[in-house]
Each structure stands twice: as C-alpha cells, then as structure tokens.
Write a protein that holds these residues in place. Sequence first.
Motif, mmCIF file in Angstrom:
data_model
loop_
_atom_site.group_PDB
_atom_site.id
_atom_site.type_symbol
_atom_site.label_atom_id
_atom_site.label_comp_id
_atom_site.label_asym_id
_atom_site.label_seq_id
_atom_site.Cartn_x
_atom_site.Cartn_y
_atom_site.Cartn_z
ATOM 1 N N ALA A 163 4.490 -2.068 5.906
ATOM 2 C CA ALA A 163 5.172 -0.770 5.969
ATOM 3 C C ALA A 163 4.523 0.166 6.972
ATOM 4 O O ALA A 163 5.196 1.004 7.580
ATOM 5 C CB ALA A 163 5.181 -0.124 4.586
ATOM 6 N N LEU A 164 3.200 0.026 7.185
ATOM 7 C CA LEU A 164 2.484 0.941 8.070
ATOM 8 C C LEU A 164 2.588 0.550 9.535
ATOM 9 O O LEU A 164 2.363 1.388 10.411
ATOM 10 C CB LEU A 164 1.014 1.015 7.666
ATOM 11 N N VAL A 165 2.892 -0.707 9.823
ATOM 12 C CA VAL A 165 2.929 -1.177 11.214
ATOM 13 C C VAL A 165 4.328 -1.487 11.685
ATOM 14 O O VAL A 165 4.518 -1.847 12.846
ATOM 15 C CB VAL A 165 2.023 -2.422 11.381
ATOM 16 N N ASP A 166 5.316 -1.366 10.818
ATOM 17 C CA ASP A 166 6.689 -1.602 11.234
ATOM 18 C C ASP A 166 7.152 -0.474 12.156
ATOM 19 O O ASP A 166 6.827 0.694 11.952
ATOM 20 C CB ASP A 166 7.598 -1.684 10.004
ATOM 21 N N GLN A 167 7.938 -0.836 13.170
ATOM 22 C CA GLN A 167 8.373 0.159 14.145
ATOM 23 C C GLN A 167 9.293 1.209 13.539
ATOM 24 O O GLN A 167 9.307 2.361 13.982
ATOM 25 C CB GLN A 167 9.080 -0.531 15.313
ATOM 26 N N LYS A 168 10.057 0.846 12.519
ATOM 27 C CA LYS A 168 10.976 1.798 11.903
ATOM 28 C C LYS A 168 10.325 2.556 10.752
ATOM 29 O O LYS A 168 10.421 3.778 10.668
ATOM 30 C CB LYS A 168 12.225 1.065 11.409
ATOM 31 N N THR A 169 9.678 1.841 9.841
ATOM 32 C CA THR A 169 9.119 2.491 8.655
ATOM 33 C C THR A 169 7.702 3.011 8.869
ATOM 34 O O THR A 169 7.242 3.831 8.072
ATOM 35 C CB THR A 169 9.121 1.502 7.485
ATOM 36 N N GLY A 170 7.003 2.534 9.920
ATOM 37 C CA GLY A 170 5.621 2.948 10.125
ATOM 38 C C GLY A 170 5.436 4.442 10.282
ATOM 39 O O GLY A 170 4.672 5.075 9.539
ATOM 40 N N PRO A 171 6.145 5.089 11.236
ATOM 41 C CA PRO A 171 5.975 6.542 11.385
ATOM 42 C C PRO A 171 6.352 7.319 10.139
ATOM 43 O O PRO A 171 5.702 8.324 9.803
ATOM 44 C CB PRO A 171 6.902 6.868 12.566
ATOM 45 N N LEU A 172 7.387 6.872 9.421
ATOM 46 C CA LEU A 172 7.774 7.572 8.197
ATOM 47 C C LEU A 172 6.714 7.440 7.119
ATOM 48 O O LEU A 172 6.422 8.397 6.382
ATOM 49 C CB LEU A 172 9.117 7.028 7.702
ATOM 50 N N GLU A 173 6.124 6.259 6.998
ATOM 51 C CA GLU A 173 5.081 6.053 6.000
ATOM 52 C C GLU A 173 3.846 6.887 6.307
ATOM 53 O O GLU A 173 3.252 7.502 5.411
ATOM 54 C CB GLU A 173 4.709 4.561 5.943
ATOM 55 N N ILE A 174 3.447 6.916 7.558
ATOM 56 C CA ILE A 174 2.271 7.696 7.928
ATOM 57 C C ILE A 174 2.506 9.178 7.668
ATOM 58 O O ILE A 174 1.631 9.883 7.156
ATOM 59 C CB ILE A 174 1.919 7.435 9.409
ATOM 60 N N GLU A 175 3.698 9.654 7.996
ATOM 61 C CA GLU A 175 4.005 11.060 7.737
ATOM 62 C C GLU A 175 4.025 11.361 6.240
ATOM 63 O O GLU A 175 3.588 12.426 5.798
ATOM 64 C CB GLU A 175 5.349 11.411 8.373
ATOM 65 N N ALA A 176 4.519 10.404 5.439
ATOM 66 C CA ALA A 176 4.527 10.609 3.993
ATOM 67 C C ALA A 176 3.104 10.651 3.435
ATOM 68 O O ALA A 176 2.790 11.476 2.558
ATOM 69 C CB ALA A 176 5.328 9.488 3.326
ATOM 70 N N VAL A 177 2.236 9.764 3.926
ATOM 71 C CA VAL A 177 0.844 9.779 3.467
ATOM 72 C C VAL A 177 0.159 11.081 3.867
ATOM 73 O O VAL A 177 -0.606 11.669 3.088
ATOM 74 C CB VAL A 177 0.091 8.553 4.016
ATOM 75 N N ARG A 178 0.426 11.559 5.073
ATOM 76 C CA ARG A 178 -0.149 12.834 5.495
ATOM 77 C C ARG A 178 0.293 13.974 4.579
ATOM 78 O O ARG A 178 -0.494 14.851 4.215
ATOM 79 C CB ARG A 178 0.267 13.128 6.936
ATOM 80 N N ALA A 179 1.568 13.954 4.185
ATOM 81 C CA ALA A 179 2.057 15.001 3.281
ATOM 82 C C ALA A 179 1.368 14.920 1.925
ATOM 83 O O ALA A 179 0.988 15.950 1.336
ATOM 84 C CB ALA A 179 3.572 14.871 3.127
ATOM 85 N N HIS A 180 1.167 13.701 1.406
ATOM 86 C CA HIS A 180 0.478 13.544 0.118
ATOM 87 C C HIS A 180 -0.979 13.988 0.220
ATOM 88 O O HIS A 180 -1.517 14.605 -0.714
ATOM 89 C CB HIS A 180 0.561 12.092 -0.341
ATOM 90 N N VAL A 181 -1.629 13.669 1.332
ATOM 91 C CA VAL A 181 -3.017 14.094 1.515
ATOM 92 C C VAL A 181 -3.126 15.618 1.536
ATOM 93 O O VAL A 181 -4.020 16.217 0.918
ATOM 94 C CB VAL A 181 -3.596 13.480 2.802
ATOM 95 N N ALA A 182 -2.212 16.274 2.234
ATOM 96 C CA ALA A 182 -2.228 17.732 2.269
ATOM 97 C C ALA A 182 -1.985 18.318 0.882
ATOM 98 O O ALA A 182 -2.635 19.300 0.481
ATOM 99 C CB ALA A 182 -1.170 18.232 3.254
ATOM 100 N N ALA A 183 -1.051 17.720 0.115
ATOM 101 C CA ALA A 183 -0.768 18.233 -1.225
ATOM 102 C C ALA A 183 -1.980 18.084 -2.145
ATOM 103 O O ALA A 183 -2.336 19.014 -2.886
ATOM 104 C CB ALA A 183 0.442 17.509 -1.809
ATOM 105 N N LEU A 184 -2.636 16.911 -2.103
ATOM 106 C CA LEU A 184 -3.824 16.719 -2.939
ATOM 107 C C LEU A 184 -4.958 17.653 -2.528
ATOM 108 O O LEU A 184 -5.674 18.198 -3.380
ATOM 109 C CB LEU A 184 -4.280 15.257 -2.856
ATOM 110 N N THR A 185 -5.141 17.836 -1.228
ATOM 111 C CA THR A 185 -6.199 18.737 -0.764
ATOM 112 C C THR A 185 -5.945 20.160 -1.242
ATOM 113 O O THR A 185 -6.869 20.855 -1.698
ATOM 114 C CB THR A 185 -6.278 18.690 0.769
ATOM 115 N N ASN A 186 -4.713 20.611 -1.163
ATOM 116 C CA ASN A 186 -4.390 21.969 -1.625
ATOM 117 C C ASN A 186 -4.573 22.107 -3.129
ATOM 118 O O ASN A 186 -4.976 23.171 -3.619
ATOM 119 C CB ASN A 186 -2.964 22.324 -1.219
#
Length: 591
Positions: A163-186
């Motif tokens: 999911a992280l290296v696929d050309q279609k789902t990779g960018p979406l997955e990385i952006e979703a993980v970034r959003a979760h990281v920001a939410a947990l940090t806050n």
Amino acid sequence: MALIAIFYVNLKTFSRAKGQSAVAAAAYRAGTQAGFRDERTGVLHTYGRKRGIVSVDIHVPKAAPAWARDPEKLWNHAEAAERRVNARVAFEWIIALPAELNGFQRAALVADLSHLLVDRYAVATMAAIHAPDTHGDQRNHHVHLMTSTRSMGATGFGAKVRALVDQKTGPLEIEAVRAHVAALTNQHLERAGISERVDHQRLLVQARKAEAQGDFGKAALLTREATIHEGQASTAAARRGERLERSGWNAMVHASNAQLLEKFVAAAQQGGRWIEAPARSGADQAQADRTREVAAATPGADSRAGRPTPSKGRAGRTPAGSKLTRQKLSATGGRGTRAQGRDADVLNTQASQASDSRRVERDSSQRYMDMLQSVIEENGQRAAEAVAYARLWNWPSADVHALAAHRVADPRCGVLLRQGIDAATQRTRAHKLGERRRARHGAAMFATARERQAAERAEENQPPAWKPKTRREWADLRRKQRAKLGQAERREWRAQVLVSAQAMSRYVSQAQAAAEKLEHIESRRAAGYPVPGDAMRSKAATLSIQGKARPVFTRRHEPAKPRPNAFRIPPPLNANLEAPSTQTRRRHPRP
C-alpha cells in the motif's frame, strides 16, 4: 524560552539494490554495544559508541511468534523472507517529537505511533527514540520507526505490504499516516496542557486556511519559503568543518532573507507599523526556562527564585571578599571559560543566564524577520496574479499597479483574477486544439500518399534479376505494403473526423464561451475593482458600438483560417468519412 511544536514525517525505504541491510540499519538505530550479526552476510554491525539513544522498543501484532520481540532475530527473519536481489527489506518513518513534552510524555506518544502502524498494516515495528545532538539543535527530539515490508502472523512474515509503494495508493496512504501522526501529537500536547498544535498540511494550504479565517498574522507566518533538509550527511560534514552544497544554499537563503527583512523593518518603523515586543524581557524568559532545567541538578537550588542560593552574599552580585577568576565571554554570545574558585557557581549561573538571554532575543528577532519576509513573499505572489491578468488585455503600467493594490488589499479580488486567467487559458487551449488537429490531419494525408505510392510500386515492379525472390516472399512483401496502406488510411480517416465541420464548430464554440466568460469577469472586475484606464476603454467600446471607431484594448480571437498546402495530395479513398475497410483491392494478379 517558549518552544514551537515542529511537525516532520518522512518515509524511507531500505533496499538491497542500494546495498542496504535491515539488520545494519536496525543496529545503527539501536546503538547497542554487542551489535547485531547479519546471518545472510555474516557481518557483525556494532555501533556501541553512538550516543543519544534514549530507548529501543519492539511492537508486533498479538499473534506474532516469540522471536519477533528480539530485534536481532526480527530483522534477520525479515532479511530471510526476501528472495530477490533488489528487494525492499524495511521501511522507516522518521517523526519529529515535540520538544515541549518531557521524556515520559514523548515515550507515550511513540508507543501510540507504533501501535498505529502495527494496527494499520499488521507489521513489526522497532521504535528508537533519539535525543538531540550535543552540538546541534536541542529541540531535535525524534523517533525512528522501522517497520517490516511484510505483514506478520502466528507463523512469521506473510504477504508484502504494497500500500505504501503503490503508485496509486502510496501517496494517499502516506498522507493518511501523516494526518494520524498530527492528530496523535495534538492529543498528547493537549493532555500535557500545552497550547501549541501541529498541522500535517503544506504551509501554503495552512496559510490559505488562516487567511480564510481572517487570521492574517498566522497566514503571514506560514507563507515562508521552506528550506532544504540537510540530513545526516550535512551534519557530519559540519562536524568535520566542511560545508556541503545544500548547507551553503540554506545559508545563502537565510542571508538574503535577512537583508531584505532589514529594509522592510526599517520601512515599518518609519511608517509607524512596528509591533512592540512583549512586556516580559528575554532575560526573564531565559531565567525561568533555565530554572526548570537545572533545578533538580543544582545543589541548593531555589526553585521559586530561579537561581541557586550561594553560601555567602547575594546571587545578584559577586560576594564581597571572594577571589574569583572569570574570563570575558566571547563576542559571539557563547560561553567562555567557566569561573573558578570560591562561589564560582554564582558567576557561572550569571554567565549562563546572560548567554540564554542573548540567544532568546536573537531567536525572537529571527522569528519576527521570518514573519515579515513571508508577508513580502505573499504580497509578491498577489501582485504576480494582477500582472498576469493585466497582460491579457495589454494594460498600461498605471492600471497594473492599481490592480495589484486591489489584489493585495482584498483576497476576493484574487479569486476573480484567477477565474479570469483560467478562462483565458481555456480560450487559448481551444484555439490551439483546432490548429493541432488540422496539422495532424495534414500529416496523416501525407503518410497515406506515401504508403499508397509504395504499395503501387510493389504491385507493378518486378524483383531485380540479381536479387531474386520466391513467389511466397513476393506475396509477403505485397501483403505488408497493403497492410501499411490500410493502417495509414484508417489514421487519416480518424484525423479527418476530428477536423470536420462539426468538430471545428465545437472548438469555435468552446473558444467563444471562454471569451464570453472572460468578458463577464472583466465587467465584474471593472465594477468592483476599478483602475484608471477603465473610463477610456468604456468610451472606446461605446464608439465601437456606434460605428465611429474601432475598439481598443480588447482582443478578438477568431478561429484561424486553414493554411494552403504547399503540395498537392491525392484525395482519400473514402471521401464521405466512411470508415475504410481493412481489405484493399489488388490491381494486378499474383505472378
């Protein structure tokens, strides 16, 4: 000193194609004295002298086998699960931890981040928390989350996580993980009672959001230009006294920004728009922050006063009769030689407070200059939009300056100008599309005539005597030539359909619709954001309607007339736009 929460998330991959090993990477991040032995290569990786390792933990799914909780065995099994010579052997998430949190709070945040990756992808995760370097930025608390590239079950590693290296789902997955990281940090910042928050979105998106909410001060702070990440190579080079290209580039950017901001600060002071500093001085902030850091480590420290209690005299001055040797601090604000002798801790504390005060004032000035630079850059972008819109109508410089002033003052003007620029782009695209289709049709006609000539030559000519061909070879040659001719005719037919009268009228209607939209936007602009030249253009348009003068300052885009061909091309076989057949009639019987 008040700290600012910094958000940073970066995903890296370890691949055998780059000569990397998951065991070596884990050993470096763990920094153990015994090291990890790579069973695939037999190399022992030891990094016992590495400093700054706070903790190393393993997080795996509940059904994972027992060996998965041993870092050395875990990553050796991860290497053994891969068979390809260029396989990816591990992922790594590098995440910045808020410096506002203490050690226990950062460890709790890292545990939640590890569980996030384990629950989302069912992978094994090794979390290595690293402290800031002694000679670096003391806010650089971060964690290395190394994860396996395969999911883990009761029997060990299973299928690949793509999911992280696929050309279609990779960018979406990385952006979703970034959003979760920001939410947990806050969430952890809120639990700690800290008002600072992080945002995973780009600075430009954050700035536009703040501008839409009316917080122009925050928008100005967020419209700064991001610098290049220097990384560990630049850090190692700086320790050796060297400077890499990206370090020199960042220094040049900071220097140019400081030079521009100094001029802007001077202009703001002269215009009476200077923002006064807060009532609390930098020395007070430095003393309060220093109290929290050294209260537990300094013997006889007074946590309420924020300074150590000397055995004799007062802390604010040198005790009478004491023989102390104190050297002058360096001119750069750093600490010089520490005081020696009786009551030396008093002078050392005073020197530390003075150095911290200068550092706080320098950082505050730098942050304010960064804010002003962002304001300049934002105003420059707004003025560029106004210039691009004015070029559509060939306006004079006075109108351009007036429109730029409207754009800087009112954000709604920028929305209108961007709509006009998009309409002009659509109009130009419609005109160019028709021209490209006509050029493609001409090329297809030329290719068809060439293939028809080659086919006729193959039908009529006989093979030379010195290079005889068999009947089968001669038939294959004719069949190939006829097939090429059929393909060329079909391409010509498709190109002719795209330049038919109906298609060309569609291009013209698209261009006219875009032009009408642009005219409507221009009328709205003239009503809401007038410029000096509007009166003259309105008068010229009125005279043009009455037939007394030609319109000025307007562009009338009409479809270009087809250019005459420089050579004569025979007409296609099917002139009524019917699809040509795949079979071509032979003109002569086979020999």
